[in-house]
Design a protein around this motif. Structure first.
Motif, mmCIF file in Angstrom:
data_model
loop_
_atom_site.group_PDB
_atom_site.id
_atom_site.type_symbol
_atom_site.label_atom_id
_atom_site.label_comp_id
_atom_site.label_asym_id
_atom_site.label_seq_id
_atom_site.Cartn_x
_atom_site.Cartn_y
_atom_site.Cartn_z
ATOM 1 N N LYS A 24 0.859 -1.201 0.000
ATOM 2 C CA LYS A 24 0.000 0.000 0.000
ATOM 3 C C LYS A 24 0.890 1.245 0.000
ATOM 4 N N LEU A 25 1.907 1.252 0.878
ATOM 5 C CA LEU A 25 2.936 2.304 0.864
ATOM 6 C C LEU A 25 4.094 1.791 0.017
ATOM 7 N N LYS A 26 4.504 2.586 -0.956
ATOM 8 C CA LYS A 26 5.419 2.090 -1.992
ATOM 9 C C LYS A 26 6.895 2.316 -1.635
ATOM 10 N N SER A 27 7.674 1.248 -1.721
ATOM 11 C CA SER A 27 9.133 1.375 -1.652
ATOM 12 C C SER A 27 9.608 1.612 -3.080
ATOM 13 N N THR A 28 10.053 2.826 -3.338
ATOM 14 C CA THR A 28 10.341 3.233 -4.711
ATOM 15 C C THR A 28 11.805 2.997 -5.068
ATOM 16 N N ILE A 29 12.022 2.467 -6.273
ATOM 17 C CA ILE A 29 13.388 2.289 -6.775
ATOM 18 C C ILE A 29 13.994 3.679 -7.015
ATOM 19 N N HIS A 30 15.235 3.853 -6.558
ATOM 20 C CA HIS A 30 15.923 5.133 -6.766
ATOM 21 C C HIS A 30 17.406 4.868 -7.021
ATOM 22 N N ARG A 31 18.119 5.901 -7.485
ATOM 23 C CA ARG A 31 19.536 5.747 -7.825
ATOM 24 C C ARG A 31 20.225 7.097 -7.688
ATOM 25 N N VAL A 32 21.565 7.067 -7.666
ATOM 26 C CA VAL A 32 22.355 8.303 -7.751
ATOM 27 C C VAL A 32 23.191 8.191 -9.020
ATOM 28 N N VAL A 33 22.886 9.038 -10.004
ATOM 29 C CA VAL A 33 23.559 8.945 -11.302
ATOM 30 C C VAL A 33 24.891 9.700 -11.253
ATOM 31 N N ASN A 34 25.771 9.342 -12.165
ATOM 32 C CA ASN A 34 27.047 10.048 -12.272
ATOM 33 C C ASN A 34 26.806 11.451 -12.821
ATOM 34 N N PRO A 35 27.604 12.416 -12.392
ATOM 35 C CA PRO A 35 27.397 13.787 -12.878
ATOM 36 C C PRO A 35 27.877 13.914 -14.327
ATOM 37 N N PRO A 36 27.499 15.011 -15.013
ATOM 38 C CA PRO A 36 28.047 15.252 -16.348
ATOM 39 C C PRO A 36 29.575 15.367 -16.261
ATOM 40 N N LYS A 37 30.237 15.081 -17.387
ATOM 41 C CA LYS A 37 31.694 14.945 -17.388
ATOM 42 C C LYS A 37 32.405 16.168 -16.804
ATOM 43 N N GLU A 38 31.838 17.384 -17.047
ATOM 44 C CA GLU A 38 32.529 18.590 -16.552
ATOM 45 C C GLU A 38 32.528 18.655 -15.018
ATOM 46 N N LEU A 39 31.671 17.842 -14.361
ATOM 47 C CA LEU A 39 31.635 17.837 -12.886
ATOM 48 C C LEU A 39 32.262 16.578 -12.292
ATOM 49 N N TRP A 40 32.928 15.775 -13.114
ATOM 50 C CA TRP A 40 33.547 14.554 -12.595
ATOM 51 C C TRP A 40 34.553 14.833 -11.486
ATOM 52 N N GLY A 41 35.204 15.974 -11.539
ATOM 53 C CA GLY A 41 36.268 16.292 -10.574
ATOM 54 C C GLY A 41 35.751 16.692 -9.209
ATOM 55 N N THR A 42 34.434 16.661 -8.988
ATOM 56 C CA THR A 42 33.878 17.122 -7.704
ATOM 57 C C THR A 42 33.397 15.939 -6.865
ATOM 58 N N SER A 43 33.531 16.071 -5.567
ATOM 59 C CA SER A 43 32.961 15.087 -4.635
ATOM 60 C C SER A 43 31.477 15.381 -4.436
ATOM 61 N N ARG A 44 30.730 14.352 -4.039
ATOM 62 C CA ARG A 44 29.341 14.543 -3.609
ATOM 63 C C ARG A 44 29.202 13.860 -2.249
ATOM 64 N N TYR A 45 28.469 14.497 -1.352
ATOM 65 C CA TYR A 45 28.228 13.913 -0.030
ATOM 66 C C TYR A 45 26.719 13.792 0.176
ATOM 67 N N SER A 46 26.296 12.694 0.742
ATOM 68 C CA SER A 46 24.906 12.627 1.194
ATOM 69 C C SER A 46 24.881 11.785 2.465
ATOM 70 N N ILE A 47 23.847 12.012 3.287
ATOM 71 C CA ILE A 47 23.809 11.367 4.610
ATOM 72 C C ILE A 47 22.403 10.803 4.849
ATOM 73 N N PRO A 48 22.178 9.542 4.491
ATOM 74 C CA PRO A 48 20.887 8.935 4.792
ATOM 75 C C PRO A 48 20.849 8.350 6.209
ATOM 76 N N PHE A 49 19.663 8.409 6.807
ATOM 77 C CA PHE A 49 19.388 7.743 8.077
ATOM 78 C C PHE A 49 18.378 6.644 7.785
ATOM 79 N N PHE A 50 18.796 5.392 7.989
ATOM 80 C CA PHE A 50 17.936 4.249 7.704
ATOM 81 C C PHE A 50 17.236 3.830 8.996
ATOM 82 N N MET A 51 15.935 4.100 9.081
ATOM 83 C CA MET A 51 15.170 3.767 10.288
ATOM 84 C C MET A 51 14.784 2.285 10.260
ATOM 85 N N HIS A 52 15.413 1.523 11.152
ATOM 86 C CA HIS A 52 15.113 0.090 11.292
ATOM 87 C C HIS A 52 14.396 -0.149 12.617
#
Length: 316
Positions: free
Chosen positions: A245-273
């Motif tokens: 009834k409540l949907k677990s949705t497929i998601h992804r993190v895609v690679n950036p365009p080539k001009e941004l390859w030289g940059t880091s990306r940070y993200s911080i998920p909290f997985f509630m178990h």
């Protein structure tokens, strides 16, 4: 559904019955339609967010051999450091282009669970890293509790239905570093398409492009939060418990365009178990003629172990 709906938690905790019900209806509809919302009004203040990002960036800037001191064998990556490329999505051979850290539960008054969960790992080089991590963990856990209370009402359950299951639950705070891309990644992406294992996930750092969500038509939508918003999605445990009834949705993190390859990306998920012995059996109120029971009975602990094996983090 072409964009991610936005809700404000202050409506739910306002003591105004109309605002509270409006929040319950909005988040319930969003999770039935696409499984994601952007949430304002959470319990993380700006200073705590800034402090956490500073500490996380400091940690990932440490030399590789220093970070690897904190990679603990035999626990399936559930605490401490997990090095670059170790985790892959279910069914995918290539490792994701990321390294990450795990803070786990700080158990209160429960020796049984204290013995069951791996211990948190202390980073000696950064005196504030663990203090700030614990504070953020607690505020995200508090936010998640109220979101689950709203969902309990939406499902026709007692408002506090989830409270005892998530107190001392096996939740994880995962700061992730996607390092600069230095060569053509071939098949690998920063995070391949996947569903989350847990009840709900609260994600910091979804500002800017990268995170994408798949709607029911199979289209990929950019999920971009405002600076003060958390992106919150349904995980497979909650989807299973509610018979989809409540949907677990497929998601992804895609690679950036080539001009941004030289940059880091940070993200911080909290997985509630929840605690491991929570039964994820399909709720009676989510079964009807159109929606027969779709899943076998299983506990949260059994389900987590199954999934960690599929992700390659635990060897059979």
């Amino acid at each position: 559904m072409k964009r991610i709906p936005s809700v404000n938690l202050s409506d739910f905790i306002s003591n105004d019955p109309d605002r509270k019900q409006k929040f319950v209806d909005a988040i319930g509809k969003a999770y039935e339609d696409i499984g994601f919302v952007a949430l304002k009004g959470h319990f993380l203040d700006d200073k705590l967010v800034d402090d956490l990002y500073s500490e996380v960036k400091r940690f990932f800037s440490l030399p590789t051999e220093t970070k690897q001191k904190y990679e603990i064998p035999g626990i399936g990556g559930q605490r401490g450091y997990v090095s670059f490329g170790k985790e892959s999505a279910k069914g995918k051979k290539e490792g994701d282009l990321k390294e990450f850290w795990h803070f786990g539960q700080y158990v209160e008054n429960n020796p049984k669970l204290e013995a069951e969960y791996p211990k948190n790992v202390t980073v000696e080089e950064l005196p504030n890293f663990n203090t700030v991590g614990k504070k953020a963990y607690r505020m995200l856990e508090k936010t998640a509790k109220y979101v689950l209370r709203a969902l309990a009402l939406h499902l026709g359950l007692k408002e506090t239905y989830f409270d005892d299951y998530i107190h001392n639950g096996n939740s994880i705070l995962r700061p992730i570093h996607y390092p600069p891309i230095t060569q053509e990644p071939k098949e690998a992406v920063r995070a391949a398409a996947h569903g989350d294992i847990n009840l709900i996930t609260l994600l910091m750092g979804a500002q800017g492009r990268g995170l994408q969500v798949q709607n029911h038509k199979g289209e990929w939508l950019d999920a971009i939060a405002e600076p003060e918003e958390l992106m919150i999605n349904v995980g497979d445990m909650l989807s299973r418990h509610t018979n989809n009834k409540l949907k677990s949705t497929i998601h992804r993190v895609v690679n950036p365009p080539k001009e941004l390859w030289g940059t880091s990306r940070y993200s911080i998920p909290f997985f509630m178990h929840p605690i491991s012995d929570m039964k994820l059996n399909v709720l009676e109120g989510c079964i009807d003629e159109k929606n027969p029971k779709a899943f076998d009975d299983i506990t949260a602990g059994e389900f987590l172990t199954e999934r960690l094996i599929e992700l390659g983090l635990i060897k059979k």
